[in-house]
Design a protein around this motif. Structure first.
Motif, PDB file in Angstrom:
ATOM      1  N   HIS A  27       0.229  -1.446  -0.160  1.00 55.87           N
ATOM      2  CA  HIS A  27       0.477  -0.035   0.177  1.00 55.87           C
ATOM      3  C   HIS A  27       0.625   1.441   0.073  1.00 55.87           C
ATOM      4  O   HIS A  27       0.287   2.537  -1.084  1.00 55.87           O
ATOM      5  N   ARG A  28       1.781   1.462   0.634  1.00 53.76           N
ATOM      6  CA  ARG A  28       2.955   2.359   0.968  1.00 53.76           C
ATOM      7  C   ARG A  28       3.512   2.532  -0.524  1.00 53.76           C
ATOM      8  O   ARG A  28       3.716   3.730  -1.021  1.00 53.76           O
ATOM      9  N   ASP A  29       3.738   2.221  -1.387  1.00 52.65           N
ATOM     10  CA  ASP A  29       3.962   1.706  -2.536  1.00 52.65           C
ATOM     11  C   ASP A  29       2.929   2.367  -3.511  1.00 52.65           C
ATOM     12  O   ASP A  29       3.501   3.267  -4.552  1.00 52.65           O
ATOM     13  N   VAL A  30       1.973   2.175  -3.228  1.00 57.51           N
ATOM     14  CA  VAL A  30       0.597   2.636  -4.180  1.00 57.51           C
ATOM     15  C   VAL A  30       0.914   3.885  -4.102  1.00 57.51           C
ATOM     16  O   VAL A  30       0.084   5.199  -4.501  1.00 57.51           O
ATOM     17  N   MET A  31       0.825   4.600  -2.798  1.00 55.95           N
ATOM     18  CA  MET A  31       0.117   5.459  -1.988  1.00 55.95           C
ATOM     19  C   MET A  31       1.695   6.460  -2.846  1.00 55.95           C
ATOM     20  O   MET A  31       1.416   7.759  -2.703  1.00 55.95           O
ATOM     21  N   ARG A  32       2.406   6.185  -2.688  1.00 59.53           N
ATOM     22  CA  ARG A  32       4.106   7.206  -3.059  1.00 59.53           C
ATOM     23  C   ARG A  32       3.919   7.508  -4.765  1.00 59.53           C
ATOM     24  O   ARG A  32       4.112   8.559  -5.248  1.00 59.53           O
ATOM     25  N   ALA A  33       2.867   6.299  -5.234  1.00 57.09           N
ATOM     26  CA  ALA A  33       2.931   6.636  -7.367  1.00 57.09           C
ATOM     27  C   ALA A  33       1.348   7.850  -7.048  1.00 57.09           C
ATOM     28  O   ALA A  33       2.398   8.483  -7.821  1.00 57.09           O
ATOM     29  N   ILE A  34       0.906   7.251  -6.023  1.00 50.32           N
ATOM     30  CA  ILE A  34      -0.236   8.531  -6.319  1.00 50.32           C
ATOM     31  C   ILE A  34      -0.183  10.010  -5.764  1.00 50.32           C
ATOM     32  O   ILE A  34       0.663  11.112  -6.210  1.00 50.32           O
ATOM     33  N   SER A  35       1.288   9.880  -4.880  1.00 47.59           N
ATOM     34  CA  SER A  35       1.956  11.045  -4.535  1.00 47.59           C
ATOM     35  C   SER A  35       2.564  11.403  -4.952  1.00 47.59           C
ATOM     36  O   SER A  35       2.412  13.051  -5.571  1.00 47.59           O
ATOM     37  N   THR A  36       3.519  10.841  -5.581  1.00 48.90           N
ATOM     38  CA  THR A  36       4.194  11.586  -6.939  1.00 48.90           C
ATOM     39  C   THR A  36       3.511  12.472  -8.171  1.00 48.90           C
ATOM     40  O   THR A  36       3.851  13.419  -8.665  1.00 48.90           O
ATOM     41  N   LYS A  37       2.398  11.282  -8.424  1.00 46.84           N
ATOM     42  CA  LYS A  37       0.680  11.944  -9.338  1.00 46.84           C
ATOM     43  C   LYS A  37       1.128  13.702  -8.749  1.00 46.84           C
ATOM     44  O   LYS A  37       1.247  14.879 -10.090  1.00 46.84           O
ATOM     45  N   ILE A  38       0.176  13.741  -7.365  1.00 47.52           N
ATOM     46  CA  ILE A  38      -0.234  14.667  -7.993  1.00 47.52           C
ATOM     47  C   ILE A  38       0.788  16.174  -7.708  1.00 47.52           C
ATOM     48  O   ILE A  38       0.483  17.074  -8.048  1.00 47.52           O
ATOM     49  N   ASN A  39       1.850  15.294  -6.506  1.00 55.26           N
ATOM     50  CA  ASN A  39       2.815  16.631  -6.985  1.00 55.26           C
ATOM     51  C   ASN A  39       3.584  16.336  -7.751  1.00 55.26           C
ATOM     52  O   ASN A  39       4.420  17.684  -8.032  1.00 55.26           O
ATOM     53  N   SER A  40       3.716  16.350  -8.801  1.00 56.06           N
ATOM     54  CA  SER A  40       3.857  16.661 -10.359  1.00 56.06           C
ATOM     55  C   SER A  40       3.887  17.917 -10.338  1.00 56.06           C
ATOM     56  O   SER A  40       2.666  18.940 -10.730  1.00 56.06           O
ATOM     57  N   ALA A  41       5.024  18.957 -11.046  1.00 52.75           N
ATOM     58  CA  ALA A  41       4.494  20.359 -11.604  1.00 52.75           C
ATOM     59  C   ALA A  41       4.167  20.005 -12.891  1.00 52.75           C
ATOM     60  O   ALA A  41       3.306  21.188 -13.473  1.00 52.75           O
ATOM     61  N   GLN A  42       4.152  18.904 -13.647  1.00 48.42           N
ATOM     62  CA  GLN A  42       3.089  19.074 -14.536  1.00 48.42           C
ATOM     63  C   GLN A  42       1.452  18.481 -14.910  1.00 48.42           C
ATOM     64  O   GLN A  42       2.032  16.993 -14.168  1.00 48.42           O
ATOM     65  N   ASN A  43       0.792  19.187 -15.298  1.00 46.79           N
ATOM     66  CA  ASN A  43      -0.402  18.236 -14.730  1.00 46.79           C
ATOM     67  C   ASN A  43      -1.007  18.402 -13.109  1.00 46.79           C
ATOM     68  O   ASN A  43      -1.894  17.541 -13.141  1.00 46.79           O
TER      69      ASN A  43
END
Length: 234
Positions: A27-43
């Motif tokens: 679950h922490r890996d899935v959370m990390r992937a989501i956080s990376t998407k949200i925190n990305s500068a693009q989109n």
């Protein structure tokens, strides 16, 4: 794999816990992937619309972070999962999203009707099981009658076995009025307490409770009819 997709805030969503469990991920890996998407500068703004942070309690009672995600959010996270097994789970998720979104698009009246029918079906099923478990034929008949009413939503005319007769049928057999039959039954205390039964008949729960007679009940009425007629004529 049950309830992969749920309805939340009138939108079809899944959550990070379900995704992690379905694809055998931490679950922490899935959370990390989501956080990376949200925190990305693009989109960034678009991703924030796809994911909503929430909390859940683990087995120890500790509160932990999780994410709800819509179809687009799920697509972005799951597209990196590869392999035949992962593809099977993706197809199941797609089907679940489609089914939930079709339900959401249904008019409210149709959704309420479906809920009503599901509730009625469950109630009828419970009544049927109880009916099949009882040793009393009369009780079984009443319960099956109520189960049918639950399914149809309408009051049904009771279908009686041949050994039970309505007051009108008794009147035809003995050439008596229904009023006189009721008078006799009351004088000799033939009827059981309401909702009960005895060897002379049984109460049937319809719109107006009605007493149905057995052959023994008819014979008893026949025995007392001459006395009742004399009293009635005075």
């Amino acid at each position: 794999m049950n309830n992969l997709v749920i309805m939340k805030d009138r939108q079809a969503v899944t959550d990070s816990l379900k995704v992690a469990d379905a694809f055998n991920k931490n679950h922490r890996d899935v959370m990390r992937a989501i956080s990376t998407k949200i925190n990305s500068a693009q989109n960034c703004a678009q991703f924030q619309k796809m994911f909503v942070e929430a909390a859940y309690q683990d087995a120890s009672g500790k509160s932990n972070r999780m994410y709800y995600m819509n179809r687009d959010g799920f697509t972005f996270i799951a597209m990196g999962f590869t392999g035949r097994k992962a593809d099977d789970f993706k197809l199941k998720y797609i089907q679940a999203f489609n089914e939930m979104e079709n339900r959401i698009r249904q008019p409210k009246s149709e959704r309420l009707e479906i809920m009503r029918k599901n509730s009625a079906t469950k109630r009828a099923g419970v009544l049927y099981k109880i009916a099949m478990a009882t040793d009393s034929n009369i009780s079984r008949q009443k319960l099956l009658h109520k189960a049918a009413e639950a399914l149809t939503g309408e009051k049904l005319v009771p279908v009686m076995q041949d050994k039970y007769y309505s007051v009108e049928e008794v009147g035809q057999q003995l050439n008596l009025t229904t009023d006189l039959i009721d008078e006799i039954a009351n004088q000799i205390h033939l009827k059981a307490e309401y909702s009960g039964q005895n060897q002379y008949g049984s109460w049937i729960n319809s719109d107006i409770p009605e007493w149905f007679y057995t052959k023994q009940g008819i014979e008893l009425i026949d025995m007392y009819k001459f006395i009742a007629r004399k009293n009635h004529e005075r």
